[in-house]
Every structure is written in C-alpha cells, then in structure tokens.
Design an enzyme around this catalytic site. Structure first.
Site, short mmCIF file in Angstrom:
data_model
loop_
_atom_site.label_atom_id
_atom_site.label_comp_id
_atom_site.label_asym_id
_atom_site.label_seq_id
_atom_site.Cartn_x
_atom_site.Cartn_y
_atom_site.Cartn_z
NE ARG A 194 -4.38 9.39 4.84
CZ ARG A 194 -3.64 8.99 3.81
NH1 ARG A 194 -2.60 9.70 3.42
NH2 ARG A 194 -3.93 7.87 3.17
CD GLN B 78 -1.54 7.38 -3.76
OE1 GLN B 78 -2.01 6.63 -4.60
NE2 GLN B 78 -2.04 7.46 -2.54
CG ASP C 266 1.54 3.92 4.55
OD1 ASP C 266 1.63 3.13 3.59
OD2 ASP C 266 1.51 5.15 4.43
CG ASN D 89 3.31 0.37 1.04
OD1 ASN D 89 3.48 1.47 1.55
ND2 ASN D 89 3.57 0.14 -0.24
CE LYS D 90 -1.93 4.29 -0.74
NZ LYS D 90 -3.07 4.83 0.05
O1 MRU Z 1 -2.20 7.14 1.07
P1 MRU Z 1 -0.77 7.61 0.97
O2 MRU Z 1 -0.45 8.27 -0.33
O3 MRU Z 1 -0.39 8.45 2.18
O4 MRU Z 1 0.05 6.27 1.05
C1 MRU Z 1 1.46 6.29 0.96
C2 MRU Z 1 2.06 4.96 0.81
O5 MRU Z 1 1.42 3.95 0.87
C3 MRU Z 1 3.53 4.93 0.68
O6 MRU Z 1 3.97 3.93 -0.15
C4 MRU Z 1 4.06 4.74 2.10
O7 MRU Z 1 3.55 5.78 2.92
C5 MRU Z 1 5.46 4.84 2.23
S1 MRU Z 1 5.91 6.52 2.32
C6 MRU Z 1 7.58 6.62 2.39
#
Ligand code: MRU
Length: 368
Positions: A90, A203, A244, A254-255
């Site tokens: 990823r 999520q 992230d 972030n997401k």
């Molecule tokens: O695609 P994901 O589910 O791995 O994305 C996660 C996020 O965006 C979280 O908010 C981020 O990783 C923070 S995790 C403590």
C-alpha cells in the site's frame, strides 16, 4: 481492548510462537473472525486486501511479515526481497516504510543464524512501542477534552467528530484518535462521538462504530457530508482524526474527506486536531499536497456496497448507474494551516516544522 469480555490486540503471536494472528477487518461489523498468517506472502496479502489496515497496524503487520520471511529463509537476499515486496502493498501510510527500513537496518547487522529470533523480537517491539505511544497520545489528548468539558454544564458531553477508523483496530491497541476518547470515557468525562461513515469502505460505520459500541462510548453514525451542518449548529466541540502520513511541516494526509472536514471546522472555529504516532511523520517531505502518493483504489469500492439483509445474508449490490465512470482516490491532504494541533506521544504540537523538529530531534537527524 475488550471484545465481549476477552482482551484483544489486533495482531499477536499464536501459541506456537511463530504463526501470526490478525482480526479479519474485511468481515466487520457482521463477523468477528481471526486469520492465521504463516508466510510473508500471507502478510502482504492481508495488507493489500485490507484484512489489516490503518497506518500503525500496516507497519506492525509488515514487521511480522519480515519475521515470517526470516523463519523461511534468513539470508540477506531473503531479507531484502521481503522488505521490497511488503513495501509494494500500500502506498500512502508511511508507517509501512518506517517499519521496513528499520527492520532492514536492524536485521542486516544480525548473523543469519540469529535473524529469525531477532526479527520476531523486532516485530514484538514495534507492537509494544505502538501501544505505549498510543497510551501517551491518549493522555495528552484527554487533557484537550477535559478542558472543553470544564466549559460545559455538569453531565453535558463533549461532542467529538472523527473520520475513518483511527481506533484500536487501526493500531495494535488503543488507537490514535480514539485513545483520548477511551481514556476520557474511562476517566468519567462525558463524551459523545460523531462517527463519519467514511465512504467508500465505511471504516467509520463498520469499524469505529463497532469498537466504540463494544467499549460503551456513546456515538452516532452520520453520513460524511453531515459534519459541516453539525458544526454550524454548535454540535461539534472538537474534531480528532488520525493520519496515514504527516509531513515535516505538518501537512496531514488522511482518509479521503478529511480535508473537507478541516475546511468546515476552520469556517466554524471548531478545533481540528490530528492524533499521530511519530512513525507516521515523514521527515523527508515538506509539501503534502504535491509529494504524498495518494492511493487510487478499485472503482468497485464506489460502485458497490456490501451489507446484511433482513434475512441475515451478507450481500453486495451495485449502487451506481450502469456505464458511469467511477473514481476512488483513497486519501487527501489537509494543509497544516487548517490543523489546530498534532497530538503526539510527546505532547500536543503546533503543526509546523520547528515544533515537530523540536519534539523529535532524533528523527530529523536520521532523515538528514
Ligand atoms: O485505508 P485505511 O483504512 O488503511 O485508512 C486508514 C485511515 O485513514 C486512518 O484514519 C489513518 O490510518 C489513521 S490510523 C491510526
């Protein structure tokens, strides 16, 4: 954390001391199932298909992936190959690269005959460190929530909005954004969490709501577009998200959708905090919007939805008109100017190069 009376981490060693176990997050919230990983390829697969996800847990899984590879073949070639192939799983969460760089640097100095044990120790240390970091984040973040609580009437909750899942399921335990929430709740500070559903993979609705529910934290799931409206009406006291990858200058990736929440927060004078462990800081980057690689995921995540029917079956259905193109950028970048503060294990920092470097001088030196 507690799941129906049993303590869980998100990743742990099975009784044989070698097999790695995880909770399969693709099955949430309807099925709680664990998966055993015996090879590096299985660890890479788990990250790629998001059986594990969330920046810190991706890093921890990669560390165990290296250990599984060293169990099969502890040679230098195998070590380099494992790190390279895990790195491909990823692109956005920098904890992956952080864990693999450190694993490679640490283990290359160990003789191959001792590498298997050293690799397992390394992965165990990464996990224990993640938990200690998140507990420290929790303590610092709780002070922010407590300060808001003191301005409220007796018993009135602090309303916290969060996006995606930066909970214990995204880490080894406690979570980043949720650690202050769990500690506040456990410490008797009334809190209520607005949970963004977080399309397309939900999520928020699937993971954050599940874990808050298991812990007994009052929460309400909202559609991703509701946050601005709630802020306009004074129903959000503070936003806390995870990240992230955060640059040396405090730009926060972030997401997808986090940026719009930060814009709405700015317009409504709602404090916007980001909780992060230091392995999520990428000291090599200064401009998040231009430099952070944004993962583009399958269009099917947008054009389809999976849920449970009234009869209890788990089914996937199409929700987009036939023939329409779909796009699926998985992350966005919130510029530092929209961030009130970064809640780290070393305290709440201003989102700028000076403050971040002063808090983590050893990481700055390493990246120079
Ligand atoms: O695609 P994901 O589910 O791995 O994305 C996660 C996020 O965006 C979280 O908010 C981020 O990783 C923070 S995790 C403590």
């Amino acid at each position: 954390m507690d799941v129906d009376g049993k303590k869980y981490r998100t990743i742990w060693l099975a009784d044989d001391g070698e097999t790695v176990e995880i909770i399969d997050q693709t099955k949430f919230p309807y099925v709680f199932e664990t998966v055993q990983m015996r090879t590096m390829a299985e660890a890479a697969h788990a990250i790629r298909v998001m059986q594990v996800r969330g920046a810190p847990l991706i890093g921890a899984t990669a560390a165990y992936g290296v250990a599984l590879a060293m169990r099969e073949d502890p040679s230098d070639i195998s070590l380099h190959a494992a790190c390279s192939s895990l790195l491909e799983t990823r692109p956005t969460a920098v904890n992956l690269r952080w864990a693999l760089d450190l694993a490679r640097k640490t283990l290359i100095q160990v003789a191959p005959e001792h590498r298997r044990d050293a690799a397992y120790k390394f992965a165990n240390d990464v996990c224990n460190e993640d938990i200690a970091i998140n507990m420290a984040i929790g303590m610092h973040g709780m002070e922010l929530i407590a300060a808001i609580s003191r301005t409220k009437r007796e018993g009135e909750p602090v309303n916290i909005l969060t996006h995606c899942n930066a909970g214990w399921l995204a880490t080894v335990d406690w979570g980043t954004a949720t650690a202050p929430i769990y500690m506040s709740h456990d410490g008797g500070i009334p809190v209520h969490v607005w949970v963004d559903e977080t399309r397309p993979r939900n999520q928020g609705a699937f993971l954050t709501a599940w874990e808050l529910g298991k812990h007994g934290v009052p929460h309400t799931v909202i559609v991703d577009n509701a946050g601005g409206h709630l802020m306009q009406h004074g129903e959000v006291d503070i936003v806390i998200t995870g990240t992230d990858r955060t640059t040396a200058t405090g730009d926060v990736c972030n997401k997808i959708g986090t940026y719009l929440k930060a814009l709405a927060a700015k317009d409504n004078n709602v404090p916007f905090y980001v909780a992060l462990p230091s392995p999520t800081i990428d000291f090599s980057l200064s401009d998040g919007v231009r430099e952070i690689p944004i993962e583009e995921r399958s269009g099917e995540e947008v054009s389809q939805m999976t849920g449970r029917t009234a009869a209890g079956a788990i089914e996937t259905v199409d929700i987009v008109a036939d023939g329409s193109e779909v796009g699926n950028p998985a992350f966005d970048v919130t510029p530092a100017r929209l961030v009130t503060g970064l809640i780290t294990e070393r305290g709440v920092l201003e989102p700028n190069r000076q403050a971040i470097a002063a808090a983590f001088p050893e990481r700055v030196k390493l990246s120079a």
